[in-house]
Design a protein around this motif. Structure first.
Motif, PDB file in Angstrom:
ATOM      1  N   HIS A 221       0.839  -1.203   0.000  1.00 35.82           N
ATOM      2  CA  HIS A 221       0.000   0.000   0.000  1.00 35.82           C
ATOM      3  C   HIS A 221       0.870   1.248   0.000  1.00 35.82           C
ATOM      4  O   HIS A 221       2.042   1.208   0.364  1.00 35.82           O
ATOM      5  CB  HIS A 221      -0.864   0.054   1.263  1.00 35.82           C
ATOM      6  CG  HIS A 221      -1.725  -1.144   1.452  1.00 35.82           C
ATOM      7  ND1 HIS A 221      -2.749  -1.456   0.607  1.00 35.82           N
ATOM      8  CD2 HIS A 221      -1.709  -2.109   2.403  1.00 35.82           C
ATOM      9  CE1 HIS A 221      -3.329  -2.561   1.024  1.00 35.82           C
ATOM     10  NE2 HIS A 221      -2.719  -2.985   2.107  1.00 35.82           N
ATOM     11  N   LYS A 222       0.234   2.351  -0.339  1.00 38.76           N
ATOM     12  CA  LYS A 222       0.866   3.640  -0.125  1.00 38.76           C
ATOM     13  C   LYS A 222       1.104   3.761   1.386  1.00 38.76           C
ATOM     14  O   LYS A 222       0.301   3.260   2.176  1.00 38.76           O
ATOM     15  CB  LYS A 222      -0.105   4.727  -0.573  1.00 38.76           C
ATOM     16  CG  LYS A 222       0.554   6.039  -0.810  1.00 38.76           C
ATOM     17  CD  LYS A 222      -0.382   6.953  -1.580  1.00 38.76           C
ATOM     18  CE  LYS A 222       0.347   8.240  -1.846  1.00 38.76           C
ATOM     19  NZ  LYS A 222      -0.515   9.232  -2.441  1.00 38.76           N
ATOM     20  N   SER A 223       2.181   4.422   1.807  1.00 39.93           N
ATOM     21  CA  SER A 223       2.488   4.406   3.236  1.00 39.93           C
ATOM     22  C   SER A 223       1.457   5.201   4.029  1.00 39.93           C
ATOM     23  O   SER A 223       0.876   6.172   3.545  1.00 39.93           O
ATOM     24  CB  SER A 223       3.880   4.977   3.483  1.00 39.93           C
ATOM     25  OG  SER A 223       3.811   6.389   3.565  1.00 39.93           O
ATOM     26  N   LEU A 224       1.244   4.752   5.252  1.00 43.40           N
ATOM     27  CA  LEU A 224       0.271   5.416   6.119  1.00 43.40           C
ATOM     28  C   LEU A 224       0.702   6.853   6.390  1.00 43.40           C
ATOM     29  O   LEU A 224      -0.114   7.762   6.467  1.00 43.40           O
ATOM     30  CB  LEU A 224       0.133   4.640   7.437  1.00 43.40           C
ATOM     31  CG  LEU A 224      -0.881   5.218   8.423  1.00 43.40           C
ATOM     32  CD1 LEU A 224      -2.304   5.124   7.872  1.00 43.40           C
ATOM     33  CD2 LEU A 224      -0.809   4.505   9.764  1.00 43.40           C
ATOM     34  N   LYS A 225       2.039   7.045   6.471  1.00 42.74           N
ATOM     35  CA  LYS A 225       2.566   8.382   6.771  1.00 42.74           C
ATOM     36  C   LYS A 225       2.154   9.379   5.675  1.00 42.74           C
ATOM     37  O   LYS A 225       1.643  10.467   5.968  1.00 42.74           O
ATOM     38  CB  LYS A 225       4.095   8.299   6.867  1.00 42.74           C
ATOM     39  CG  LYS A 225       4.745   9.501   7.474  1.00 42.74           C
ATOM     40  CD  LYS A 225       6.253   9.256   7.668  1.00 42.74           C
ATOM     41  CE  LYS A 225       7.010  10.550   7.612  1.00 42.74           C
ATOM     42  NZ  LYS A 225       7.376  10.978   6.235  1.00 42.74           N
ATOM     43  N   ASP A 226       2.362   8.997   4.401  1.00 41.44           N
ATOM     44  CA  ASP A 226       1.975   9.882   3.286  1.00 41.44           C
ATOM     45  C   ASP A 226       0.472  10.143   3.288  1.00 41.44           C
ATOM     46  O   ASP A 226       0.018  11.260   3.048  1.00 41.44           O
ATOM     47  CB  ASP A 226       2.368   9.256   1.932  1.00 41.44           C
ATOM     48  CG  ASP A 226       3.875   9.171   1.765  1.00 41.44           C
ATOM     49  OD1 ASP A 226       4.585   9.799   2.578  1.00 41.44           O
ATOM     50  OD2 ASP A 226       4.338   8.475   0.847  1.00 41.44           O
ATOM     51  N   THR A 227      -0.287   9.083   3.540  1.00 45.18           N
ATOM     52  CA  THR A 227      -1.747   9.209   3.554  1.00 45.18           C
ATOM     53  C   THR A 227      -2.181  10.183   4.644  1.00 45.18           C
ATOM     54  O   THR A 227      -3.055  11.029   4.436  1.00 45.18           O
ATOM     55  CB  THR A 227      -2.382   7.823   3.784  1.00 45.18           C
ATOM     56  OG1 THR A 227      -1.956   6.964   2.742  1.00 45.18           O
ATOM     57  CG2 THR A 227      -3.894   7.891   3.788  1.00 45.18           C
ATOM     58  N   LEU A 228      -1.542  10.069   5.808  1.00 45.23           N
ATOM     59  CA  LEU A 228      -1.905  10.954   6.918  1.00 45.23           C
ATOM     60  C   LEU A 228      -1.563  12.405   6.605  1.00 45.23           C
ATOM     61  O   LEU A 228      -2.309  13.316   6.987  1.00 45.23           O
ATOM     62  CB  LEU A 228      -1.191  10.520   8.202  1.00 45.23           C
ATOM     63  CG  LEU A 228      -1.861   9.358   8.934  1.00 45.23           C
ATOM     64  CD1 LEU A 228      -1.053   8.969  10.159  1.00 45.23           C
ATOM     65  CD2 LEU A 228      -3.285   9.719   9.335  1.00 45.23           C
ATOM     66  N   GLU A 229      -0.444  12.631   5.904  1.00 46.45           N
ATOM     67  CA  GLU A 229      -0.088  14.007   5.521  1.00 46.45           C
ATOM     68  C   GLU A 229      -1.165  14.619   4.631  1.00 46.45           C
ATOM     69  O   GLU A 229      -1.574  15.760   4.822  1.00 46.45           O
ATOM     70  CB  GLU A 229       1.274  14.032   4.823  1.00 46.45           C
ATOM     71  CG  GLU A 229       2.420  14.114   5.832  1.00 46.45           C
ATOM     72  CD  GLU A 229       3.781  13.894   5.208  1.00 46.45           C
ATOM     73  OE1 GLU A 229       3.912  14.041   3.962  1.00 46.45           O
ATOM     74  OE2 GLU A 229       4.716  13.570   5.963  1.00 46.45           O
TER      75      GLU A 229
END
Ligand SMILES: [Zn+2]
Length: 465
Positions: A221-229
């Motif tokens: 998956h796309k990383s959770l960190k990028d998604t949260l940003e």
């Protein structure tokens, strides 16, 4: 022994169920419902001559409908033996199955109305009714993680954390037949290691045979960190413009996770707190179950709780259980976030929120889950200029944003890591619960990386062992 695969095979993800037959006992691991498509309706029916009374026990990995949805059907046909699962799985399954029974009955009623019925059509019937769901209460046997329990003659089962939804587990069976003991592991659905709120999955260290899910066997998956940003950018903008964030979402799991992220932003002072409306009776029930099982939540969650922010507390979200309360949200100004079903916008309360707000440029619709072809959610993602809701055209002026990193399923790297501790015992791996490309890719990697034998089973295939 024989294991018949009666779901989540042949390139299909739904309908998980495995019938394990030994010389002394028969048990079922999961009793999931097939979902989506016309053919699933037929596949969900009990095959002619099936003897459900011969099953000694049903074991559940977790509460999702595609792992529990055929359990009330077994009860309708006379199943009257124990159902083993963790307490939160039993609690969540109860509300998920009750909702399913209600939807099926409403659907059957609609289809039997004159204007939808063609001459000669059979009378539409729900698979089962609320009473069959309620009877599960008579059969439940809650299990504890890590505590082996004898579920049938010669079969001992142990659950460990699977990190996919509250109470979710992988199951190990130790089966003794003719004085020989074999170990079979069922992965159940596995969560990504980075999934917040829930504890990460645990691993088994020995098996002769493994049934392993492959939902995202072909990619990470796309990383959770990028998604949260990206999520934070939207939240900050809406806090300034006074817009509304609408999130079509399945009520259990994803909704609690999104409230958690927002509560964390509020708590850290990144954004001034604004109201979050949990506009789903099932989501409100699920939040209660989360509050009863705080011991199963992860360290970060416990830290946030210790710091005074308690994301499943009603201080952070406002429940709107009735239809009237839901409609009253149309009168209120933002900033606010509304979480409502259905996840693909093909029904449910999200529809009237969309109808009211799609014409507002300061509204954001955030898509966090899969949108099937031709669903309203898909049209929003594809940027249609106008969409039809309740028979009326609505101009799309709201912004639509897709965030892909909130998945509750392990990506390829996490799947391979989960298997790595079993690899030294060289088990045969039956790769299930994945579409063809996904399961083939995972199977290839398991062979290449770990040198194990794999099988890509068809529906109803029997594994002799
Ligand atoms: Zn699941």
């Amino acid at each position: 022994m024989k294991i018949r695969i009666i779901g989540a095979a042949g390139g299909e993800v739904t309908g998980s169920a495995y019938l394990v037959q030994t010389a002394d006992a028969t048990i079922l691991v999961d009793a999931g419902m097939f979902q989506g498509g016309k053919s699933s309706e037929e596949k969900n029916k009990l095959p002619k001559g099936a003897q459900v009374t011969g099953i000694n026990a049903v074991l559940l990995t977790h509460g999702h409908l595609d792992h529990t949805g055929r359990l009330p059907l077994l009860i309708k046909f006379g199943y009257n033996n124990p159902v083993y699962a963790t307490q939160p799985t039993l609690d969540l399954a109860r509300i998920i199955l009750a909702d399913s029974a209600r939807l099926q009955s409403a659907d059957a009623m609609r289809r039997n109305r004159k204007k939808f019925k063609k001459p000669g059509d059979p009378v539409a019937e729900p698979l089962y009714a609320t009473e069959h769901v309620e009877y599960i209460n008579e059969l439940v046997r809650p299990v504890q993680f890590h505590q082996p329990i004898e579920v049938a003659k010669g079969i001992t089962a142990t659950w460990i954390e699977a990190g996919h939804m509250l109470g979710s587990g992988s199951i190990e069976l130790k089966i003794t037949e003719n004085e020989k003991t074999k170990t079979i592991v069922f992965s159940g659905d596995l969560g990504p290691l980075s999934l917040p709120v829930l504890r990460p999955y645990e691993q088994f260290h020995h098996a002769d045979l493994v049934f392993m899910e492959s939902t995202y066997g072909n990619r990470d998956h796309k990383s959770l960190k990028d998604t949260l940003e990206e999520f934070e950018e939207v939240v900050s903008e809406v806090a300034k413009t006074g817009g509304k964030i609408l999130i079509p979402t399945f009520a259990i799991g994803r909704a609690q996770q999104l409230i958690y992220h927002l509560a964390e932003m509020f708590h850290k002072g990144k954004v001034k707190q604004f109201p979050i409306y949990l506009d789903s009776p099932m989501g409100i029930e699920a939040a209660k179950i989360y509050r009863q099982h705080l011991d199963l939540l992860d360290d970060e969650f416990q830290e946030l709780k210790a710091a005074g922010a308690f994301p499943v507390d009603e201080r952070y979200f406002i429940p709107t259980p009735t239809a009237k309360e839901s409609q009253s949200l149309n009168e209120l100004n933002g900033p606010m976030m509304i979480l409502a079903g259905a996840g693909m916008c093909n029904g449910g309360r999200i529809l009237h929120h969309l109808a009211h707000n799609l014409g507002q440029p300061e509204t954001y619709v955030i898509i966090v889950g899969f949108q099937s072809y031709a669903s309203l959610g898909r049209k929003l993602v594809d940027g249609f200029e106008e969409v039809k809701i309740f028979g009326k055209e609505h101009k799309l002026k709201a912004k639509v944003k897709t965030l892909n990193g909130f998945s509750a399923h392990a990506g390829q790297t996490d799947l391979l890591n989960w298997f790595s501790t079993l690899a030294p015992s060289k088990p045969k791996v039956i790769v299930t619960h994945g579409e063809d490309e996904q399961r083939k890719t995972l199977s290839g990697l398991l062979k290449k990386k770990f040198g194990v034998k794999t099988v890509l089973p068809e529906l109803n295939q029997v594994i002799e062992f």
